[in-house]
Design an enzyme around this catalytic site. Structure first.
Site, PDB file in Angstrom:
ATOM      1  N   ASP A 129       0.872  -1.172   0.000  1.00 44.55           N
ATOM      2  CA  ASP A 129       0.000   0.000   0.000  1.00 44.55           C
ATOM      3  C   ASP A 129       0.912   1.227   0.000  1.00 44.55           C
ATOM      4  O   ASP A 129       1.710   1.411   0.926  1.00 44.55           O
ATOM      5  CB  ASP A 129      -0.861  -0.059   1.270  1.00 44.55           C
ATOM      6  CG  ASP A 129      -1.739   1.161   1.457  1.00 44.55           C
ATOM      7  OD1 ASP A 129      -1.547   2.182   0.762  1.00 44.55           O
ATOM      8  OD2 ASP A 129      -2.613   1.097   2.330  1.00 44.55           O
ATOM      9  N   ASN A 133      -7.084  13.526  -9.866  1.00 46.50           N
ATOM     10  CA  ASN A 133      -7.881  14.009 -11.007  1.00 46.50           C
ATOM     11  C   ASN A 133      -7.634  15.504 -11.170  1.00 46.50           C
ATOM     12  O   ASN A 133      -6.911  16.102 -10.380  1.00 46.50           O
ATOM     13  CB  ASN A 133      -9.368  13.673 -10.821  1.00 46.50           C
ATOM     14  CG  ASN A 133      -9.917  14.270  -9.542  1.00 46.50           C
ATOM     15  OD1 ASN A 133      -9.662  15.442  -9.240  1.00 46.50           O
ATOM     16  ND2 ASN A 133     -10.647  13.487  -8.770  1.00 46.50           N
ATOM     17  N   VAL A 183      -6.467   5.129  -5.333  1.00 42.25           N
ATOM     18  CA  VAL A 183      -5.257   5.498  -4.583  1.00 42.25           C
ATOM     19  C   VAL A 183      -5.359   6.938  -4.068  1.00 42.25           C
ATOM     20  O   VAL A 183      -4.842   7.268  -2.995  1.00 42.25           O
ATOM     21  CB  VAL A 183      -3.997   5.241  -5.445  1.00 42.25           C
ATOM     22  CG1 VAL A 183      -3.831   6.237  -6.563  1.00 42.25           C
ATOM     23  CG2 VAL A 183      -2.758   5.168  -4.573  1.00 42.25           C
ATOM     24  N   ASP A 184      -6.045   7.787  -4.805  1.00 43.30           N
ATOM     25  CA  ASP A 184      -6.259   9.188  -4.409  1.00 43.30           C
ATOM     26  C   ASP A 184      -6.993   9.245  -3.062  1.00 43.30           C
ATOM     27  O   ASP A 184      -6.562   9.943  -2.121  1.00 43.30           O
ATOM     28  CB  ASP A 184      -7.084   9.861  -5.513  1.00 43.30           C
ATOM     29  CG  ASP A 184      -7.128  11.365  -5.435  1.00 43.30           C
ATOM     30  OD1 ASP A 184      -6.417  11.943  -4.591  1.00 43.30           O
ATOM     31  OD2 ASP A 184      -7.879  11.971  -6.221  1.00 43.30           O
ATOM     32  N   SER A 191      -3.211   5.874 -13.902  1.00 47.67           N
ATOM     33  CA  SER A 191      -4.232   5.646 -14.958  1.00 47.67           C
ATOM     34  C   SER A 191      -4.686   4.199 -15.094  1.00 47.67           C
ATOM     35  O   SER A 191      -5.561   3.918 -15.916  1.00 47.67           O
ATOM     36  CB  SER A 191      -3.762   6.147 -16.348  1.00 47.67           C
ATOM     37  OG  SER A 191      -3.766   7.545 -16.425  1.00 47.67           O
ATOM     38  N   GLY A 220      -6.285   2.235 -12.985  1.00 48.43           N
ATOM     39  CA  GLY A 220      -7.477   1.832 -12.232  1.00 48.43           C
ATOM     40  C   GLY A 220      -8.723   2.287 -12.975  1.00 48.43           C
ATOM     41  O   GLY A 220      -8.994   1.845 -14.088  1.00 48.43           O
ATOM     42  N   TYR A 249      -9.243   4.875 -14.622  1.00 48.45           N
ATOM     43  CA  TYR A 249      -8.969   5.509 -15.914  1.00 48.45           C
ATOM     44  C   TYR A 249      -8.709   4.492 -17.030  1.00 48.45           C
ATOM     45  O   TYR A 249      -8.628   4.862 -18.195  1.00 48.45           O
ATOM     46  CB  TYR A 249      -7.812   6.514 -15.806  1.00 48.45           C
ATOM     47  CG  TYR A 249      -8.199   7.842 -15.178  1.00 48.45           C
ATOM     48  CD1 TYR A 249      -9.463   8.038 -14.621  1.00 48.45           C
ATOM     49  CD2 TYR A 249      -7.305   8.907 -15.149  1.00 48.45           C
ATOM     50  CE1 TYR A 249      -9.818   9.249 -14.043  1.00 48.45           C
ATOM     51  CE2 TYR A 249      -7.649  10.133 -14.581  1.00 48.45           C
ATOM     52  CZ  TYR A 249      -8.905  10.298 -14.025  1.00 48.45           C
ATOM     53  OH  TYR A 249      -9.245  11.511 -13.465  1.00 48.45           O
TER      54      TYR A 249
END
Ligand code: ADP
Length: 173
Positions: A11, A25, A34-35, A118, A120, A122
């Protein structure tokens, strides 16, 4: 000594490196994946600083403090949404990695950890994204003598294996 490039299954919010990279984003105000994990672990001061930055263009990167994270900084970048590869996605993803390394160099960062930007929500194909990520790291290691450690953090073993295969194909590991 040139920097080491590592592939690790963990993680990213647990890593005590100079900077972890957030797959953010354009608003930089938080999101899922993750954000969301980074914002939860960093605490509310992170979104407070992010809200002063005026967002971030796709392919660009901006730095903040790490607050409650073990990492000293967060470098927020925005990767492209995958549309089948016909909307400049490869260039934008490469730019996102390159800008992270540039911002890292400007801020004296010696150790940096990346998630699979990108890959996940995206929708970027992991195999292609891994090649871009690792190529960008190889370039950055050559350009930045300060850099000691680049870590690619994958959430599962399958993704880590894709990265290992891509690294072998590029002669990195
Ligand atoms: P994007 O919107 O750029 O696609 P996501 O957050 O949806 O970003 O996913 C990016 C990658 O990060 C995915 O491969 C996902 O499995 C991975 N991921 C999610 N949470 C974490 C975490 N805490 N540490 C490391 N990787 C994570």
């Amino acid at each position: 000594m040139p920097a080491t490039i590592e592939i690790m299954q963990t993680d990213i919010t647990t890593l005590a490196v100079d900077a972890i990279v957030n797959a953010a984003n354009n608003t930089l105000l938080g999101g899922g994946g993750v954000d969301g994990a980074i914002h939860r672990a960093a605490g509310p001061r992170l979104v407070a600083e992010c809200s002063t930055l005026g967002g971030c263009a796709t392919g660009d990167a901006k730095i903040t403090k790490g607050y409650d994270l073990p990492a000293r900084h967060v470098i927020h970048t925005v990767g492209p949404v995958w549309h089948g590869g016909v909307r400049g996605e490869a260039e934008l993803l490469h730019s996102a990695y390159r800008r992270c390394f540039e911002v890292a160099a400007e801020n004296g960062v010696r150790s940096i950890a990346f998630p699979a930007i990108s890959c996940g929500v995206y929708g970027y194909p992991m195999r292609d994204a891994a090649s871009i990520a690792l190529s960008a790291a190889k370039e950055a290691v050559g350009d930045n003598p300060l850099l000691e450690r680049v870590v690619f953090v994958l959430f599962n073993n399958e993704a880590a294996q894709v990265y290992r295969d891509a690294a072998a194909a590029l002669g990195i590991l």
